[in-house]
Motif scaffolding. Structure first.
Motif, PDB file in Angstrom:
ATOM      1  N   GLY A 116      47.979  54.970  44.389  1.00  0.00           N
ATOM      2  CA  GLY A 116      47.555  53.648  44.841  1.00  0.00           C
ATOM      3  C   GLY A 116      46.672  52.926  43.846  1.00  0.00           C
ATOM      4  N   GLU A 117      46.483  53.506  42.668  1.00  0.00           N
ATOM      5  CA  GLU A 117      45.628  52.903  41.649  1.00  0.00           C
ATOM      6  C   GLU A 117      46.250  51.612  41.115  1.00  0.00           C
ATOM      7  N   ILE A 118      45.436  50.583  40.944  1.00  0.00           N
ATOM      8  CA  ILE A 118      45.884  49.319  40.354  1.00  0.00           C
ATOM      9  C   ILE A 118      45.707  49.409  38.846  1.00  0.00           C
ATOM     10  N   ILE A 119      46.818  49.283  38.121  1.00  0.00           N
ATOM     11  CA  ILE A 119      46.805  49.440  36.673  1.00  0.00           C
ATOM     12  C   ILE A 119      47.027  48.076  36.010  1.00  0.00           C
ATOM     13  N   PRO A 120      46.048  47.556  35.286  1.00  0.00           N
ATOM     14  CA  PRO A 120      46.257  46.281  34.577  1.00  0.00           C
ATOM     15  C   PRO A 120      47.194  46.487  33.375  1.00  0.00           C
ATOM     16  N   VAL A 121      48.055  45.525  33.140  1.00  0.00           N
ATOM     17  CA  VAL A 121      49.000  45.597  32.015  1.00  0.00           C
ATOM     18  C   VAL A 121      48.912  44.324  31.191  1.00  0.00           C
ATOM     19  N   GLU A 122      49.193  44.453  29.902  1.00  0.00           N
ATOM     20  CA  GLU A 122      49.163  43.320  28.987  1.00  0.00           C
ATOM     21  C   GLU A 122      50.466  42.529  29.071  1.00  0.00           C
TER      22      GLU A 122
END
Length: 517
Positions: A160-166
């Motif tokens: 459920g982790e929110i992973i920021p992406v470029e």
């Protein structure tokens, strides 16, 4: 003192010259002094080689034809720019004069500029009025690339982790045809992969790629002459184009891609604001759907779209893509060890090189499939990459003659060697090797056994082996003693006695009379 120019930069000059650019245009594109470009072009014309032949030369051969120098002294320029920062703070102080500060600068600088150049550089850095200019971009000349300032997100299904992406953005300035892709990071691997995907999207290659001063693209930023990352430069060489980073403190250089990023926020980010994605693949699939719509939108003041301008005008000016896709290269330095191998630290493994390079410092170029070893810009070894830790990867041609023989050692190899001396010698070799769980331990013993023929001859060695077999005493030391004491030349009296029927039952622990010579 002049700085050394990387050999790859010369190939960029040759590539642009081949594309028909003037010396002035080449100098502007690469941010190199025009006088430097002129000198190289003069040497090019004076040589007996064609441009294609020079582009195929390796770096060491180019060094023999050209001296890689540039007329710009970065340290001198940096010293002046740092002094200007002090000057500008005192600009509004009563009694301020440029002459006073120039004399102070001249006394402190090792290689000061003239007063005229001092004023010219200051006015360039701190111009009172900076007007804007509508730049006209030639089709197929440049591709602008950058990362958006805001990130998108994907969610890990497991945690459920929110992973920021470029978000990577590329734009062809003539048609404004845009490519967008989400990736894990701005690291070199992701950045170069995005650039490769963008070129595949366009189906061609521009003359130059204009990037921001990212760490993944530029190792040392400069307003006049930036150092390009070696991997990114190799990428450009593979696609037959050049890299032209934007100048530091010059936002006008990347105004077009900045505007494209602003439009991406409106046309791509905003429709995605309420969507949830669990992988990069899902996110990029939706981005590409919205991107297709975006590229087909009509311009407000033109009755055409980005896609139409690209298809009708710009696409034909792009160079063709290379036949093979690019694999990113990494680099490691390694010294050739005494045994003729270099240590490859990423996999903790070893790769052979020709033995004559023992003790030399080399540069390892590697991809996910290939390992290349270079010495003085020349490739001296090529191997398929082996991901097994601690492995030794050997090309037999790299070994000295003695080492090559060692690599051929096997039980069959020694049996073939023994066959020229007699059947009993072969039987002894077989018995020595079969008596060991690890045959390699017996190789040295067998080598010693076979070397006995040099002192005693093959016939005596074969008879000695016959005696050793008969007495069940097969070893290098015992056979050597048989020959040394001439036991092999004695009568077979004791052997005959042993062959007669005895009242004593046969047993492995009972030796005959011949054992007591």
């Amino acid at each position: 003192m002049a700085n050394t120019l990387d050999p790859m930069d010369l190939k960029q000059i040759l590539t642009l010259y081949k594309d028909g650019l003037s010396n002035r245009k080449i100098a502007d594109t690469l941010s190199i002094s025009r006088n430097t470009v002129n000198s190289y072009i003069k040497r090019l014309k004076g040589s007996s080689y064609s441009i294609d032949a020079l582009l195929d030369f390796d770096n060491s051969k180019l060094e023999e034809l050209f001296t890689f120098k540039t007329t710009l002294n970065i340290n001198r320029q940096d010293e002046l720019m740092r002094y200007f920062e002090r000057v500008n703070k005192a600009r509004n102080h009563p009694g301020f004069t440029f002459q006073y500060h120039y004399e102070e600068y001249r006394d402190s600088a090792e290689h000061p500029y003239s007063y005229t150049q001092f004023l010219e550089h200051y006015r360039r850095k701190y111009a009172d009025v900076k007007g804007s200019l509508k730049l006209e971009h030639d089709p197929g000349k440049e591709l602008f690339v950058d990362f958006a300032g805001r990130k998108l997100e994907v969610i890990d299904k497991e945690t459920g982790e929110i992973i920021p992406v470029e978000v990577f953005v590329a734009i062809l300035p003539n048609s404004h045809y845009t490519y967008i892709e989400a990736c894990r990071s701005q690291k070199r691997e992701d950045f170069i992969a995005c650039c490769a995907n963008a070129l595949n999207f366009y189906g061609g290659v521009p003359k130059a790629i204009v990037s921001d001063n990212l760490k993944s693209a530029v190792t040392r930023a400069s307003k006049y002459e930036a150092n390009i990352n070696r991997s990114f430069k190799d990428f450009a060489r593979h696609y037959n184009c050049v890299i032209n980073p934007t100048r530091t403190y010059a936002p006008q250089d990347k105004a077009l891609v900045e505007n494209a990023v602003h439009l991406v926020y409106q046309r791509i980010y905003y429709p995605l604001r309420e969507m949830t994605f669990f992988s990069l693949a899902e996110l990029n699939k939706e981005i590409h759907r919205l991107l297709e719509q975006y590229n087909r939108l009509l311009f407000q003041r033109k009755e055409t779209s980005r896609a139409e301008l690209f298809q009708t005008i710009e696409r034909e000016y792009l160079k063709p893509l290379p036949a093979e896709s690019y694999e990113i290269k990494d680099y490691r330095r390694a010294k050739v060890q005494k045994m003729g191998y270099v240590y490859f630290s990423p996999d903790k493994s070893y790769y052979s090189v020709p033995y004559r390079y023992i003790g030399k410092q080399t540069l390892i170029h590697y991809t996910k499939n290939i390992v290349e070893v270079y010495y003085n810009h020349q490739r001296i070894a090529l191997h398929q990459r082996n991901l097994s830790k601690g492995s030794y990867n050997t090309n037999k041609d790299h070994l000295s003659s003695s080492h090559q023989n060692y690599m051929d050692w096997s039980p069959e190899y020694f049996k073939n060697k023994a066959s020229v001396h007699g059947n009993y010698v072969v039987a002894c070799v077989d018995k020595i090797l079969n008596g060991l769980d690890y045959p390699e331990i017996g190789y040295k013993r067998v080598m010693g056994l076979l070397q006995l023929h040099k002192d005693y001859g093959s016939q005596r060695l074969d008879r000695a082996c016959q005696r050793a077999l008969a007495a069940n005493m097969v070893s290098y030391a015992r056979i050597k003693n048989i020959l040394k004491n001439n036991v092999d030349q004695n009568s077979l009296f004791f052997k005959d006695l042993e062959d007669q029927q005895s009242h004593i039952p046969k047993h492995d622990n009972i030796r005959g009379a011949s054992a007591y010579q």
